[in-house]
Enzyme design. Structure first.
Site, PDB file in Angstrom:
ATOM      1  N   ARG A 163       0.863  -1.178   0.000  1.00 21.67           N
ATOM      2  CA  ARG A 163       0.000   0.000   0.000  1.00 21.67           C
ATOM      3  C   ARG A 163       0.895   1.222   0.000  1.00 21.67           C
ATOM      4  O   ARG A 163       2.070   1.137   0.318  1.00 21.67           O
ATOM      5  CB  ARG A 163      -0.867   0.011   1.264  1.00 21.67           C
ATOM      6  CG  ARG A 163      -1.926  -1.038   1.281  1.00 21.67           C
ATOM      7  CD  ARG A 163      -2.464  -1.253   2.695  1.00 21.67           C
ATOM      8  NE  ARG A 163      -2.966  -0.024   3.289  1.00 21.67           N
ATOM      9  CZ  ARG A 163      -3.422   0.075   4.520  1.00 21.67           C
ATOM     10  NH1 ARG A 163      -3.440  -0.986   5.300  1.00 21.67           N
ATOM     11  NH2 ARG A 163      -3.873   1.217   5.000  1.00 21.67           N
ATOM     12  N   SER A 165       0.678   3.914   1.922  1.00 28.59           N
ATOM     13  CA  SER A 165       0.820   4.673   3.169  1.00 28.59           C
ATOM     14  C   SER A 165       2.266   4.575   3.655  1.00 28.59           C
ATOM     15  O   SER A 165       2.982   3.627   3.334  1.00 28.59           O
ATOM     16  CB  SER A 165      -0.128   4.137   4.246  1.00 28.59           C
ATOM     17  OG  SER A 165       0.408   2.976   4.844  1.00 28.59           O
ATOM     18  N   LYS A 168      -2.454  -8.637  11.588  1.00 25.01           N
ATOM     19  CA  LYS A 168      -3.792  -8.446  12.168  1.00 25.01           C
ATOM     20  C   LYS A 168      -4.809  -7.992  11.122  1.00 25.01           C
ATOM     21  O   LYS A 168      -6.011  -8.086  11.360  1.00 25.01           O
ATOM     22  CB  LYS A 168      -3.753  -7.500  13.369  1.00 25.01           C
ATOM     23  CG  LYS A 168      -3.537  -6.043  13.063  1.00 25.01           C
ATOM     24  CD  LYS A 168      -3.557  -5.219  14.358  1.00 25.01           C
ATOM     25  CE  LYS A 168      -3.094  -3.801  14.102  1.00 25.01           C
ATOM     26  NZ  LYS A 168      -4.039  -2.766  14.281  1.00 25.01           N
ATOM     27  N   ASP A 169      -4.342  -7.522   9.961  1.00 26.89           N
ATOM     28  CA  ASP A 169      -5.271  -7.119   8.894  1.00 26.89           C
ATOM     29  C   ASP A 169      -5.699  -8.282   8.011  1.00 26.89           C
ATOM     30  O   ASP A 169      -6.591  -8.130   7.172  1.00 26.89           O
ATOM     31  CB  ASP A 169      -4.626  -6.047   7.989  1.00 26.89           C
ATOM     32  CG  ASP A 169      -4.309  -4.765   8.742  1.00 26.89           C
ATOM     33  OD1 ASP A 169      -4.928  -4.548   9.811  1.00 26.89           O
ATOM     34  OD2 ASP A 169      -3.461  -3.990   8.276  1.00 26.89           O
ATOM     35  N   SER A 215     -11.201   1.075  17.229  1.00 23.00           N
ATOM     36  CA  SER A 215     -11.248  -0.359  17.527  1.00 23.00           C
ATOM     37  C   SER A 215     -12.298  -0.679  18.583  1.00 23.00           C
ATOM     38  O   SER A 215     -12.248  -0.157  19.703  1.00 23.00           O
ATOM     39  CB  SER A 215      -9.860  -0.819  17.996  1.00 23.00           C
ATOM     40  OG  SER A 215      -9.958  -1.983  18.778  1.00 23.00           O
ATOM     41  N   LEU A 216     -13.243  -1.543  18.232  1.00 25.69           N
ATOM     42  CA  LEU A 216     -14.262  -1.985  19.183  1.00 25.69           C
ATOM     43  C   LEU A 216     -13.605  -2.725  20.353  1.00 25.69           C
ATOM     44  O   LEU A 216     -14.046  -2.635  21.496  1.00 25.69           O
ATOM     45  CB  LEU A 216     -15.259  -2.918  18.508  1.00 25.69           C
ATOM     46  CG  LEU A 216     -16.055  -2.341  17.325  1.00 25.69           C
ATOM     47  CD1 LEU A 216     -16.936  -3.418  16.717  1.00 25.69           C
ATOM     48  CD2 LEU A 216     -16.899  -1.166  17.778  1.00 25.69           C
ATOM     49  N   ARG A 217     -12.549  -3.484  20.046  1.00 30.38           N
ATOM     50  CA  ARG A 217     -11.833  -4.265  21.065  1.00 30.38           C
ATOM     51  C   ARG A 217     -11.233  -3.338  22.126  1.00 30.38           C
ATOM     52  O   ARG A 217     -11.373  -3.566  23.330  1.00 30.38           O
ATOM     53  CB  ARG A 217     -10.716  -5.077  20.383  1.00 30.38           C
ATOM     54  CG  ARG A 217      -9.730  -5.745  21.333  1.00 30.38           C
ATOM     55  CD  ARG A 217      -8.534  -6.307  20.558  1.00 30.38           C
ATOM     56  NE  ARG A 217      -7.815  -5.296  19.799  1.00 30.38           N
ATOM     57  CZ  ARG A 217      -6.921  -4.458  20.305  1.00 30.38           C
ATOM     58  NH1 ARG A 217      -6.621  -4.485  21.590  1.00 30.38           N
ATOM     59  NH2 ARG A 217      -6.319  -3.577  19.537  1.00 30.38           N
ATOM     60  N   ARG A 218     -10.561  -2.281  21.662  1.00 28.37           N
ATOM     61  CA  ARG A 218      -9.950  -1.343  22.624  1.00 28.37           C
ATOM     62  C   ARG A 218     -11.030  -0.632  23.427  1.00 28.37           C
ATOM     63  O   ARG A 218     -10.947  -0.544  24.654  1.00 28.37           O
ATOM     64  CB  ARG A 218      -9.105  -0.295  21.872  1.00 28.37           C
ATOM     65  CG  ARG A 218      -7.831  -0.857  21.276  1.00 28.37           C
ATOM     66  CD  ARG A 218      -7.140   0.161  20.372  1.00 28.37           C
ATOM     67  NE  ARG A 218      -5.967  -0.416  19.739  1.00 28.37           N
ATOM     68  CZ  ARG A 218      -5.535  -0.095  18.518  1.00 28.37           C
ATOM     69  NH1 ARG A 218      -6.176   0.798  17.798  1.00 28.37           N
ATOM     70  NH2 ARG A 218      -4.460  -0.671  18.010  1.00 28.37           N
ATOM     71  N   ARG A 258     -10.657   7.904  12.596  1.00 20.87           N
ATOM     72  CA  ARG A 258     -10.263   7.085  11.445  1.00 20.87           C
ATOM     73  C   ARG A 258      -9.076   7.684  10.716  1.00 20.87           C
ATOM     74  O   ARG A 258      -8.643   8.793  11.016  1.00 20.87           O
ATOM     75  CB  ARG A 258     -11.454   6.908  10.491  1.00 20.87           C
ATOM     76  CG  ARG A 258     -12.601   6.191  11.169  1.00 20.87           C
ATOM     77  CD  ARG A 258     -13.525   5.454  10.227  1.00 20.87           C
ATOM     78  NE  ARG A 258     -14.380   4.571  11.017  1.00 20.87           N
ATOM     79  CZ  ARG A 258     -14.120   3.309  11.252  1.00 20.87           C
ATOM     80  NH1 ARG A 258     -13.027   2.748  10.762  1.00 20.87           N
ATOM     81  NH2 ARG A 258     -14.934   2.573  11.974  1.00 20.87           N
ATOM     82  N   GLY A 259      -8.563   6.916   9.758  1.00 24.51           N
ATOM     83  CA  GLY A 259      -7.425   7.377   8.965  1.00 24.51           C
ATOM     84  C   GLY A 259      -6.162   6.625   9.340  1.00 24.51           C
ATOM     85  O   GLY A 259      -6.147   5.849  10.291  1.00 24.51           O
ATOM     86  N   ASN A 260      -5.085   6.848   8.554  1.00 22.96           N
ATOM     87  CA  ASN A 260      -3.818   6.180   8.861  1.00 22.96           C
ATOM     88  C   ASN A 260      -3.144   6.872  10.054  1.00 22.96           C
ATOM     89  O   ASN A 260      -3.676   7.831  10.607  1.00 22.96           O
ATOM     90  CB  ASN A 260      -2.905   6.130   7.621  1.00 22.96           C
ATOM     91  CG  ASN A 260      -2.563   7.520   7.102  1.00 22.96           C
ATOM     92  OD1 ASN A 260      -2.434   8.464   7.875  1.00 22.96           O
ATOM     93  ND2 ASN A 260      -2.416   7.655   5.800  1.00 22.96           N
ATOM     94  N   THR A 275      -2.636  10.664   9.784  1.00 25.97           N
ATOM     95  CA  THR A 275      -3.912  11.392   9.856  1.00 25.97           C
ATOM     96  C   THR A 275      -4.408  11.470  11.294  1.00 25.97           C
ATOM     97  O   THR A 275      -4.855  12.518  11.767  1.00 25.97           O
ATOM     98  CB  THR A 275      -4.975  10.670   8.992  1.00 25.97           C
ATOM     99  OG1 THR A 275      -4.439  10.472   7.692  1.00 25.97           O
ATOM    100  CG2 THR A 275      -6.255  11.469   8.899  1.00 25.97           C
ATOM    101  N   ARG A 276      -4.320  10.346  12.012  1.00 31.02           N
ATOM    102  CA  ARG A 276      -4.838  10.326  13.392  1.00 31.02           C
ATOM    103  C   ARG A 276      -4.034  11.244  14.304  1.00 31.02           C
ATOM    104  O   ARG A 276      -4.592  11.959  15.129  1.00 31.02           O
ATOM    105  CB  ARG A 276      -4.833   8.900  13.942  1.00 31.02           C
ATOM    106  CG  ARG A 276      -5.859   8.017  13.257  1.00 31.02           C
ATOM    107  CD  ARG A 276      -5.917   6.639  13.858  1.00 31.02           C
ATOM    108  NE  ARG A 276      -6.501   5.711  12.900  1.00 31.02           N
ATOM    109  CZ  ARG A 276      -7.000   4.524  13.218  1.00 31.02           C
ATOM    110  NH1 ARG A 276      -6.983   4.120  14.465  1.00 31.02           N
ATOM    111  NH2 ARG A 276      -7.511   3.746  12.299  1.00 31.02           N
ATOM    112  N   CYS A 295     -13.101  -7.863  12.643  1.00 30.24           N
ATOM    113  CA  CYS A 295     -12.975  -6.502  13.171  1.00 30.24           C
ATOM    114  C   CYS A 295     -14.284  -6.014  13.770  1.00 30.24           C
ATOM    115  O   CYS A 295     -14.306  -5.050  14.518  1.00 30.24           O
ATOM    116  CB  CYS A 295     -12.560  -5.551  12.049  1.00 30.24           C
ATOM    117  SG  CYS A 295     -10.886  -5.866  11.522  1.00 30.24           S
TER     118      CYS A 295
END
Length: 359
Positions: free
Chosen positions: A24, A26, A96-97, A145-148, A165-167, A170-171, A259
């Site tokens: 990718r 990024s 993890k992706d 992340s729902l997990r976090r 959101r974002g990479n 961005t965050r 996810c």
């Protein structure tokens, strides 16, 4: 030379195959890909490596649509399409992706030594010196992340959690340049690879927040039939990381998680024993199940008979490692998932999935 592969001829007329690595665009993806290319170059100095940056329609899709299908899964599919079309020979991913079941014809040919798999707290500059415990009531924490969120809501009830959101770039920009967030939660491994260790205010241990399946490990995806590439990348397997991640992925696959549900793990190898802790959570963290199991991964060093069939375990091919240890790791993940399912994990995850889909 005809065929799907690319070759190059040097000044002396010697012909070598070019190995094309898909990535990718990024910054983090490129750093991760470059680190793998460097390792391969060190091991195989005569091989020509070419890095192919993949552009994706994902850049043009609105955030709202991406939040449903997942930006990373979109990129993963596009990279797999390039693999399928022989446009690239291998792809570097964050493990993890990658889904626990890969499309037919693909396999994970290498799982590299894991970086720190834990999550990290990155504070807004105005909160320097604080921790999640000491942030003021109603401080807003950013995580996609729902997990976090599920774990941290339960652990830090005085805080509020909102999507970001974002990479990574961005965050961090959203955190630093606006006042919307007091802190954000990111994977420690990504921050380290970007050289941003100095931004880490706190590493969250398993008592605060267990990590995602495969977090912190890089994986190399290849065509399953491409035996020469498979053999070439297999030397990058880190045995402990492979066994830990096989157990984690088997656990997640049995739970049919992804996810869209809060599933978390923690693994450790100690004295030839593999320990796996796994948990499932409701979206607000109020309901949860958590258990730990262990198995022996000792190898008796017997020479195993060569088997023609290439065995994949939850998408991972590791023919240069003892099969029994891999089987034991996979069984550990399945057994732990079955234990949680027997205690009501399916009901917790079904409600979490329905609530998330309705958001």
């Amino acid at each position: 030379m005809e065929g799907p592969y690319k070759y190059i001829r040097d000044g002396n007329g010697k012909v070598s195959r070019v190995i094309r690595i898909g990535t990718r665009k990024s910054q983090l993806a490129r750093i991760q890909t470059d680190s793998v290319a460097e390792k391969l170059k060190g091991l195989y100095p005569d091989v020509h490596l070419e890095i192919v940056g993949m552009t994706t329609t994902g850049d043009k899709i609105l955030d709202t649509a991406l939040s449903k299908i997942g930006e990373k899964s979109l990129f993963t599919k596009e990279l797999e399409t390039a693999l399928e079309r022989n446009e690239v020979d291998l792809v570097v991913h964050s493990l993890k992706d990658l889904p626990t079941t890969l499309p037919p014809g693909f396999t994970i040919g290498a799982v590299l030594k894991r970086e720190n798999p834990h999550d990290a707290v990155v504070l807004h500059p105005k909160n320097k010196g604080k921790s999640l415990d000491t942030l003021p009531d109603k401080s807003v924490i950013g995580t996609s992340s729902l997990r976090r969120a599920a774990q941290l809501k339960k652990r830090f009830p005085h805080l509020e959690f909102k999507d970001i959101r974002g990479n990574l770039n961005t965050r961090l920009k959203k955190l630093d340049e606006k006042d919307d967030f007091s802190a954000i939660i990111l994977a420690a491994a990504g921050l380290r690879r970007m050289g941003w260790d100095s931004r880490v205010s706190q590493i969250l241990g398993p008592e605060d927040c267990m990590y995602a399946v495969g977090q912190g490990a890089l994986a190399i995806e290849v065509r399953a039939r491409d035996e020469d590439i498979l053999e070439m990348v297999s030397v990058l397997h880190d045995p402990n990381t492979v066994l830990r991640c096989i157990a984690e992925r088997a656990f997640l696959r049995r739970l049919e998680g992804g996810c869209s549900v809060p599933v978390a793990v923690h693994t450790e190898v100690k004295d030839s024993q593999l320990y796996l802790t796994g948990a499932v959570y409701s979206l607000d963290g109020s309901d949860s199940l958590k258990e730990t199991m262990q198995t022996s991964i000792a190898s008796d060093n017997k020479v195993e008979e060569q088997v023609d069939e290439r065995v994949q375990r939850v998408g991972v091919t590791a023919n240069n490692m003892p099969g029994p240890a891999q089987d034991a790791s996979e069984k550990l993940g399945l057994d732990l998932a079955n234990l949680l399912l027997s205690k009501g994990a399916k009901e917790i995850l079904t409600v979490a999935r329905q609530l998330n889909d309705a958001r």
